[in-house]
Design a protein around this motif. Structure first.
Motif, PDB file in Angstrom:
ATOM      1  N   ALA A   4       4.937  -9.230  10.109  1.00 38.09           N
ATOM      2  CA  ALA A   4       6.320  -9.216   9.636  1.00 38.09           C
ATOM      3  C   ALA A   4       6.421  -8.450   8.312  1.00 38.09           C
ATOM      4  O   ALA A   4       7.355  -7.671   8.114  1.00 38.09           O
ATOM      5  N   ALA A   5       5.471  -8.659   7.423  1.00 36.69           N
ATOM      6  CA  ALA A   5       5.465  -7.935   6.152  1.00 36.69           C
ATOM      7  C   ALA A   5       5.270  -6.447   6.385  1.00 36.69           C
ATOM      8  O   ALA A   5       5.860  -5.612   5.679  1.00 36.69           O
ATOM      9  N   ARG A   6       4.475  -6.102   7.389  1.00 37.32           N
ATOM     10  CA  ARG A   6       4.253  -4.694   7.721  1.00 37.32           C
ATOM     11  C   ARG A   6       5.555  -4.044   8.186  1.00 37.32           C
ATOM     12  O   ARG A   6       5.883  -2.937   7.784  1.00 37.32           O
ATOM     13  N   TYR A   7       6.309  -4.736   9.022  1.00 34.00           N
ATOM     14  CA  TYR A   7       7.583  -4.190   9.505  1.00 34.00           C
ATOM     15  C   TYR A   7       8.604  -4.058   8.375  1.00 34.00           C
ATOM     16  O   TYR A   7       9.353  -3.084   8.314  1.00 34.00           O
ATOM     17  N   ILE A   8       8.626  -5.035   7.512  1.00 32.80           N
ATOM     18  CA  ILE A   8       9.547  -4.966   6.370  1.00 32.80           C
ATOM     19  C   ILE A   8       9.180  -3.792   5.456  1.00 32.80           C
ATOM     20  O   ILE A   8      10.041  -3.035   5.008  1.00 32.80           O
ATOM     21  N   GLY A   9       7.910  -3.622   5.179  1.00 27.20           N
ATOM     22  CA  GLY A   9       7.462  -2.511   4.332  1.00 27.20           C
ATOM     23  C   GLY A   9       7.755  -1.161   4.955  1.00 27.20           C
ATOM     24  O   GLY A   9       8.177  -0.225   4.269  1.00 27.20           O
ATOM     25  N   ALA A  10       7.560  -1.046   6.268  1.00 24.86           N
ATOM     26  CA  ALA A  10       7.851   0.220   6.945  1.00 24.86           C
ATOM     27  C   ALA A  10       9.356   0.507   6.916  1.00 24.86           C
ATOM     28  O   ALA A  10       9.775   1.648   6.749  1.00 24.86           O
ATOM     29  N   LEU A  12      11.471  -0.483   4.596  1.00 29.37           N
ATOM     30  CA  LEU A  12      11.819  -0.081   3.232  1.00 29.37           C
ATOM     31  C   LEU A  12      11.354   1.348   2.942  1.00 29.37           C
ATOM     32  O   LEU A  12      12.048   2.105   2.250  1.00 29.37           O
ATOM     33  N   ALA A  13      10.192   1.726   3.461  1.00 31.60           N
ATOM     34  CA  ALA A  13       9.721   3.102   3.269  1.00 31.60           C
ATOM     35  C   ALA A  13      10.603   4.083   4.030  1.00 31.60           C
ATOM     36  O   ALA A  13      10.786   5.219   3.607  1.00 31.60           O
ATOM     37  N   GLY A  14      11.161   3.636   5.147  1.00 32.11           N
ATOM     38  CA  GLY A  14      12.032   4.492   5.937  1.00 32.11           C
ATOM     39  C   GLY A  14      13.372   4.771   5.277  1.00 32.11           C
ATOM     40  O   GLY A  14      14.091   5.687   5.688  1.00 32.11           O
ATOM     41  N   THR A  15      13.725   3.999   4.266  1.00 32.64           N
ATOM     42  CA  THR A  15      14.996   4.252   3.581  1.00 32.64           C
ATOM     43  C   THR A  15      14.971   5.580   2.820  1.00 32.64           C
ATOM     44  O   THR A  15      16.030   6.068   2.424  1.00 32.64           O
ATOM     45  N   ALA A  16      13.798   6.155   2.639  1.00 31.04           N
ATOM     46  CA  ALA A  16      13.720   7.477   2.016  1.00 31.04           C
ATOM     47  C   ALA A  16      14.433   8.508   2.881  1.00 31.04           C
ATOM     48  O   ALA A  16      14.950   9.510   2.367  1.00 31.04           O
ATOM     49  N   PHE A  62       7.786  12.404   3.337  1.00 37.43           N
ATOM     50  CA  PHE A  62       6.820  11.518   2.688  1.00 37.43           C
ATOM     51  C   PHE A  62       7.136  10.055   3.005  1.00 37.43           C
ATOM     52  O   PHE A  62       6.238   9.260   3.269  1.00 37.43           O
ATOM     53  N   GLY A  63       8.408   9.707   2.981  1.00 31.88           N
ATOM     54  CA  GLY A  63       8.803   8.349   3.328  1.00 31.88           C
ATOM     55  C   GLY A  63       8.482   8.020   4.769  1.00 31.88           C
ATOM     56  O   GLY A  63       8.020   6.916   5.089  1.00 31.88           O
ATOM     57  N   PHE A  64       8.715   8.969   5.670  1.00 31.93           N
ATOM     58  CA  PHE A  64       8.408   8.754   7.084  1.00 31.93           C
ATOM     59  C   PHE A  64       6.913   8.577   7.312  1.00 31.93           C
ATOM     60  O   PHE A  64       6.486   7.673   8.036  1.00 31.93           O
ATOM     61  N   ILE A  69       2.139   5.142   8.272  1.00 27.61           N
ATOM     62  CA  ILE A  69       0.850   4.634   7.803  1.00 27.61           C
ATOM     63  C   ILE A  69       0.888   3.116   7.683  1.00 27.61           C
ATOM     64  O   ILE A  69      -0.061   2.421   8.073  1.00 27.61           O
ATOM     65  N   ILE A  70       1.977   2.579   7.157  1.00 27.08           N
ATOM     66  CA  ILE A  70       2.104   1.122   7.023  1.00 27.08           C
ATOM     67  C   ILE A  70       2.080   0.469   8.393  1.00 27.08           C
ATOM     68  O   ILE A  70       1.444  -0.578   8.585  1.00 27.08           O
ATOM     69  N   LEU A  71       2.738   1.061   9.373  1.00 27.38           N
ATOM     70  CA  LEU A  71       2.807   0.453  10.701  1.00 27.38           C
ATOM     71  C   LEU A  71       1.493   0.512  11.465  1.00 27.38           C
ATOM     72  O   LEU A  71       1.105  -0.453  12.112  1.00 27.38           O
ATOM     73  N   PHE A  72       0.816   1.642  11.421  1.00 29.86           N
ATOM     74  CA  PHE A  72      -0.291   1.866  12.344  1.00 29.86           C
ATOM     75  C   PHE A  72      -1.678   1.861  11.720  1.00 29.86           C
ATOM     76  O   PHE A  72      -2.661   2.099  12.415  1.00 29.86           O
ATOM     77  N   VAL A  73      -1.791   1.613  10.427  1.00 26.87           N
ATOM     78  CA  VAL A  73      -3.127   1.580   9.816  1.00 26.87           C
ATOM     79  C   VAL A  73      -3.442   0.177   9.356  1.00 26.87           C
ATOM     80  O   VAL A  73      -2.641  -0.595   8.997  1.00 26.87           O
TER      81      VAL A  73
END
Length: 73
Positions: A4-10, A12-16, A62-64, A69-73
Motif C-alpha cells: 500500500a505504501a508503494r502504491y501511495i509513493g508511486a 505521489l511521484a506520478g503527480t510530476a 523523471f517523475g514517471f 522504480i517505486i512500483l517494480f523494484v
C-alpha cells in the motif's frame, strides 16, 4: 502494508506528470500569444520554446521513471 505504501509513493511521484502538463501548456500558450503580437520575433524565440519544452518534459519523465522504480523494484 508495504504494498500500500508503494502504491501511495508511486501515485505521489506520478503527480510530476500533472506539473509537466501544465508547464508545457503554459509554455506553448505564451509563445503563441507572443508570436501573434510580434510575428517577426517569433523565430528568435523558438530556441527558448524548445528548451522550456524539453525541461518540462524531462521533469515529467523523471517523475514517471521514479514511479515505475517505486512500483517494480
Amino acid at each position: 502494508m508495504e504494498e500500500a505504501a508503494r502504491y501511495i509513493g508511486a501515485g505521489l511521484a506520478g503527480t510530476a506528470l500533472i506539473g509537466a502538463g501544465i508547464g508545457i501548456g503554459s509554455i506553448f500558450s505564451k509563445y503563441l500569444e507572443g508570436a501573434l503580437r510580434n510575428p517577426s520575433a517569433a523565430a528568435s524565440q523558438q530556441t527558448n520554446l524548445l528548451l522550456g519544452f524539453a525541461l518540462c518534459e524531462a521533469t515529467g519523465l523523471f517523475g514517471f521513471v521514479l514511479a515505475m522504480i517505486i512500483l517494480f523494484v
